[in-house]
Design a protein around this motif. Structure first.
Motif, PDB file in Angstrom:
ATOM      1  N   PHE A 186       0.808  -1.225   0.000  1.00  0.00           N
ATOM      2  CA  PHE A 186       0.000   0.000   0.000  1.00  0.00           C
ATOM      3  C   PHE A 186       0.844   1.279   0.000  1.00  0.00           C
ATOM      4  N   TYR A 187       2.142   1.172  -0.267  1.00  0.00           N
ATOM      5  CA  TYR A 187       2.990   2.353  -0.140  1.00  0.00           C
ATOM      6  C   TYR A 187       2.553   3.498  -1.055  1.00  0.00           C
ATOM      7  N   ASP A 188       2.096   3.187  -2.251  1.00  0.00           N
ATOM      8  CA  ASP A 188       1.712   4.244  -3.200  1.00  0.00           C
ATOM      9  C   ASP A 188       0.240   4.634  -3.076  1.00  0.00           C
ATOM     10  N   GLN A 189      -0.440   4.188  -2.034  1.00  0.00           N
ATOM     11  CA  GLN A 189      -1.864   4.493  -1.840  1.00  0.00           C
ATOM     12  C   GLN A 189      -2.043   5.281  -0.542  1.00  0.00           C
ATOM     13  N   GLU A 190      -1.475   6.487  -0.538  1.00  0.00           N
ATOM     14  CA  GLU A 190      -1.440   7.258   0.707  1.00  0.00           C
ATOM     15  C   GLU A 190      -2.791   7.840   1.104  1.00  0.00           C
ATOM     16  N   SER A 191      -3.788   7.758   0.229  1.00  0.00           N
ATOM     17  CA  SER A 191      -5.117   8.228   0.609  1.00  0.00           C
ATOM     18  C   SER A 191      -5.907   7.155   1.356  1.00  0.00           C
ATOM     19  N   THR A 192      -5.367   5.936   1.433  1.00  0.00           N
ATOM     20  CA  THR A 192      -6.030   4.859   2.173  1.00  0.00           C
ATOM     21  C   THR A 192      -5.479   4.775   3.588  1.00  0.00           C
ATOM     22  N   GLY A 193      -6.263   4.181   4.489  1.00  0.00           N
ATOM     23  CA  GLY A 193      -5.798   4.014   5.852  1.00  0.00           C
ATOM     24  C   GLY A 193      -4.565   3.136   5.931  1.00  0.00           C
ATOM     25  N   SER A 194      -4.550   2.054   5.139  1.00  0.00           N
ATOM     26  CA  SER A 194      -3.391   1.158   5.145  1.00  0.00           C
ATOM     27  C   SER A 194      -2.144   1.857   4.630  1.00  0.00           C
TER      28      SER A 194
ATOM     29  N   ASN B 189       6.050  -5.089  -7.826  1.00  0.00           N
ATOM     30  CA  ASN B 189       6.729  -4.549  -9.002  1.00  0.00           C
ATOM     31  C   ASN B 189       6.068  -3.290  -9.569  1.00  0.00           C
ATOM     32  N   HIS B 190       4.736  -3.167  -9.395  1.00  0.00           N
ATOM     33  CA  HIS B 190       4.041  -2.036 -10.028  1.00  0.00           C
ATOM     34  C   HIS B 190       4.193  -0.725  -9.254  1.00  0.00           C
ATOM     35  N   VAL B 191       4.696  -0.775  -8.036  1.00  0.00           N
ATOM     36  CA  VAL B 191       4.857   0.450  -7.236  1.00  0.00           C
ATOM     37  C   VAL B 191       6.140   1.152  -7.652  1.00  0.00           C
TER      38      VAL B 191
ATOM     39  N   ASP C  13     -30.119  21.649  -3.065  1.00  0.00           N
ATOM     40  CA  ASP C  13     -29.731  23.071  -3.022  1.00  0.00           C
ATOM     41  C   ASP C  13     -28.712  23.352  -1.927  1.00  0.00           C
ATOM     42  N   TYR C  14     -28.617  22.445  -0.946  1.00  0.00           N
ATOM     43  CA  TYR C  14     -27.711  22.665   0.187  1.00  0.00           C
ATOM     44  C   TYR C  14     -26.473  21.777   0.126  1.00  0.00           C
ATOM     45  N   VAL C  15     -26.312  20.989  -0.932  1.00  0.00           N
ATOM     46  CA  VAL C  15     -25.226  20.010  -1.000  1.00  0.00           C
ATOM     47  C   VAL C  15     -24.300  20.314  -2.172  1.00  0.00           C
ATOM     48  N   GLN C  16     -22.996  20.309  -1.915  1.00  0.00           N
ATOM     49  CA  GLN C  16     -21.996  20.503  -2.961  1.00  0.00           C
ATOM     50  C   GLN C  16     -21.036  19.310  -2.942  1.00  0.00           C
ATOM     51  N   TRP C  17     -20.927  18.620  -4.086  1.00  0.00           N
ATOM     52  CA  TRP C  17     -20.035  17.471  -4.227  1.00  0.00           C
ATOM     53  C   TRP C  17     -18.743  17.952  -4.881  1.00  0.00           C
ATOM     54  N   ILE C  18     -17.590  17.736  -4.224  1.00  0.00           N
ATOM     55  CA  ILE C  18     -16.344  18.253  -4.802  1.00  0.00           C
ATOM     56  C   ILE C  18     -15.403  17.144  -5.275  1.00  0.00           C
ATOM     57  N   GLY C  19     -15.783  15.877  -5.084  1.00  0.00           N
ATOM     58  CA  GLY C  19     -14.982  14.782  -5.622  1.00  0.00           C
ATOM     59  C   GLY C  19     -13.701  14.528  -4.845  1.00  0.00           C
ATOM     60  N   PHE C  20     -12.769  13.854  -5.514  1.00  0.00           N
ATOM     61  CA  PHE C  20     -11.509  13.458  -4.888  1.00  0.00           C
ATOM     62  C   PHE C  20     -10.706  14.683  -4.446  1.00  0.00           C
ATOM     63  N   VAL C  21     -10.119  14.585  -3.258  1.00  0.00           N
ATOM     64  CA  VAL C  21      -9.303  15.664  -2.717  1.00  0.00           C
ATOM     65  C   VAL C  21      -7.863  15.177  -2.607  1.00  0.00           C
ATOM     66  N   ASP C  22      -6.938  15.939  -3.179  1.00  0.00           N
ATOM     67  CA  ASP C  22      -5.525  15.582  -3.080  1.00  0.00           C
ATOM     68  C   ASP C  22      -5.096  15.547  -1.616  1.00  0.00           C
ATOM     69  N   GLU C  23      -4.236  14.597  -1.290  1.00  0.00           N
ATOM     70  CA  GLU C  23      -3.791  14.432   0.089  1.00  0.00           C
ATOM     71  C   GLU C  23      -3.196  15.732   0.642  1.00  0.00           C
ATOM     72  N   ALA C  24      -2.459  16.459  -0.187  1.00  0.00           N
ATOM     73  CA  ALA C  24      -1.816  17.694   0.266  1.00  0.00           C
ATOM     74  C   ALA C  24      -2.823  18.785   0.613  1.00  0.00           C
ATOM     75  N   ASP C  25      -4.050  18.680   0.091  1.00  0.00           N
ATOM     76  CA  ASP C  25      -5.062  19.714   0.312  1.00  0.00           C
ATOM     77  C   ASP C  25      -5.937  19.452   1.536  1.00  0.00           C
ATOM     78  N   LYS C  26      -5.824  18.284   2.136  1.00  0.00           N
ATOM     79  CA  LYS C  26      -6.731  17.927   3.228  1.00  0.00           C
ATOM     80  C   LYS C  26      -6.603  18.823   4.456  1.00  0.00           C
ATOM     81  N   PRO C  27      -5.386  19.197   4.892  1.00  0.00           N
ATOM     82  CA  PRO C  27      -5.326  20.099   6.056  1.00  0.00           C
ATOM     83  C   PRO C  27      -6.087  21.402   5.833  1.00  0.00           C
ATOM     84  N   ALA C  28      -5.946  21.989   4.651  1.00  0.00           N
ATOM     85  CA  ALA C  28      -6.650  23.238   4.355  1.00  0.00           C
ATOM     86  C   ALA C  28      -8.156  23.016   4.322  1.00  0.00           C
TER      87      ALA C  28
END
Length: 379
Positions: free
Chosen positions: A9-17, A43-45, A260-275
């Motif tokens: 899971f090294y290249d899957q930093e958005s997952t808990g694992s 090999n694929h990582v 009218d009260y819901v906004q879907w923004i999709g995937f969020v880059d890991e670097a943007d999560k603190p902000a």
């Protein structure tokens, strides 16, 4: 002491694992000068960047791939074989993907046993076979690491592993989750995702146990009171809705008449999560079950008040620093209270910051090292 760690899971930093693996790799070298670490990668990582100097990356052979069968082959054959060949003392599987046969001492971290607790996560022949395989394999580990006392109890009951063979090492928010550090980038993140000035945030998955539908139901109350001022922002990569494991949340939003009260923004880059956490007025985490619930602590560390479901693990980890509720109506009341009562809001923010500071990856690394030493002693 030489530890070989499964790096699937090294290249899957958005997952808990993936997060757990990366933080262990980063902090373990500082826990003991004599510790040698080898990160065994499929090999694929791609080639890891910025590894600590005492962590050696080792690629498995070309037979491994990112497919489901490739993952099983890597877990069951490549990882334990390479761990033996490089002379490691211990093989550490940092997620529930334990090899059934391992020629050296073995430690497994089981983040949760969700497929055993909820049948909806264990559908299909291949999924059932895999769950049976890793369940049997985990029982052969020299020691199990759980990430909460709640998860430990479930592991004891579901895998029939004695209590004295399970250690608990809590997770922790990264230092980058902070109410001020990095805040100069917040407005750029707001513009990137077209975020409103004020909003309530959900960030996470969309599978059945996440109970995003409960948050939507709560917003039938919040929306009537203040939906125009505080819309609900839902962040995360949406799946293909199938009605069972992934209930159709878009359709549910339409039926509740809250679009009218819901906004879907999709995937969020890991670097943007603190902000994203810092910009939110409230973070809501309505999950039915978590092995730990790290996102709630990340929000607290960022200075954002938190509302969660009454899952047992939240009572263990978050104590009284979050609003813990047991239905949509209570959830709505908690959200509205945090939005309009400034003294209460300030109190919850301060309690959240204090609580989050009690958890650290440095402590997790030292506790993990203690498990390694215990297994080496043959205890």
């Amino acid at each position: 002491m030489h530890i070989a760690i499964n790096g699937w899971f090294y290249d899957q930093e958005s997952t808990g694992s993936g997060q757990y693996l990366r933080h262990l790799i980063k902090h373990l070298p500082a826990a003991a000068e004599e510790l040698e670490l080898s990160l065994i990668l499929p090999n694929h990582v791609g080639a890891p960047k910025e590894l600590p100097s005492r962590v050696k990356p080792i690629k498995a052979g070309s037979r491994n791939s990112a497919s489901k069968w490739g993952k099983v082959y890597f877990e069951q054959r490549s990882f334990p074989r390479i761990a033996r060949d490089i002379g490691a003392d211990i093989a550490h599987a940092p997620y529930w993907g334990t090899p059934l046969a391992c020629p050296i001492k073995l430690i497994t971290t089981v983040l949760d046993v969700i497929p055993l607790l909820y049948p909806v996560y264990n559908q299909g022949l291949l999924t059932g076979l895999y769950t049976s395989l890793v369940s049997s394999a985990a029982r052969g580990s020299g020691h199990i690491i759980a990430i909460s006392e709640t998860a430990k109890v479930d592991i004891e009951e579901q895998l029939q592993i004695p209590e004295n063979q399970i250690a608990v090492t809590y997770l922790a928010p990264s230092a980058r989750f902070h109410p001020q550090f990095g805040a100069e980038n917040d407005e750029a993140v707001r513009a990137k995702y077209d975020l409103p000035e004020n909003f309530v945030l959900y960030l996470g998955g969309f599978d059945w146990r996440k109970q995003v539908n409960e948050l939507m139901l709560a917003y039938t109350y919040v929306g009537e009171a203040d939906g125009d001022t505080f819309p609900l922002v839902i962040a995360g990569r949406e799946p293909e809705y199938d009605g069972r494991l992934f209930p159709d949340l878009r359709e549910y939003s339409r039926r509740l008449n809250i679009d009218d009260y819901v906004q879907w923004i999709g995937f969020v880059d890991e670097a943007d999560k603190p902000a994203l956490y810092r910009l939110a007025d409230v973070f809501v985490f309505p999950s039915l079950y978590e092995g730990f619930g790290l996102m709630a602590l990340e929000a607290m560390a960022s200075g954002t008040p938190v509302v969660t479901s009454d899952a047992i693990v939240f009572e263990e980890i978050l104590e009284d620093a979050a609003f813990i509720v047991n239905n949509a109506r209570e959830m709505a009341g908690a959200i509205l209270a945090l939005l309009i009562q400034q003294p209460l809001r300030d109190t919850m923010i301060n309690q959240g910051l204090a609580l989050a500071s009690n958890y650290s990856w440095r402590k997790t690394a030292h506790e993990t090292l203690a498990v390694y030493e215990k297994v080496m002693r043959g205890s």
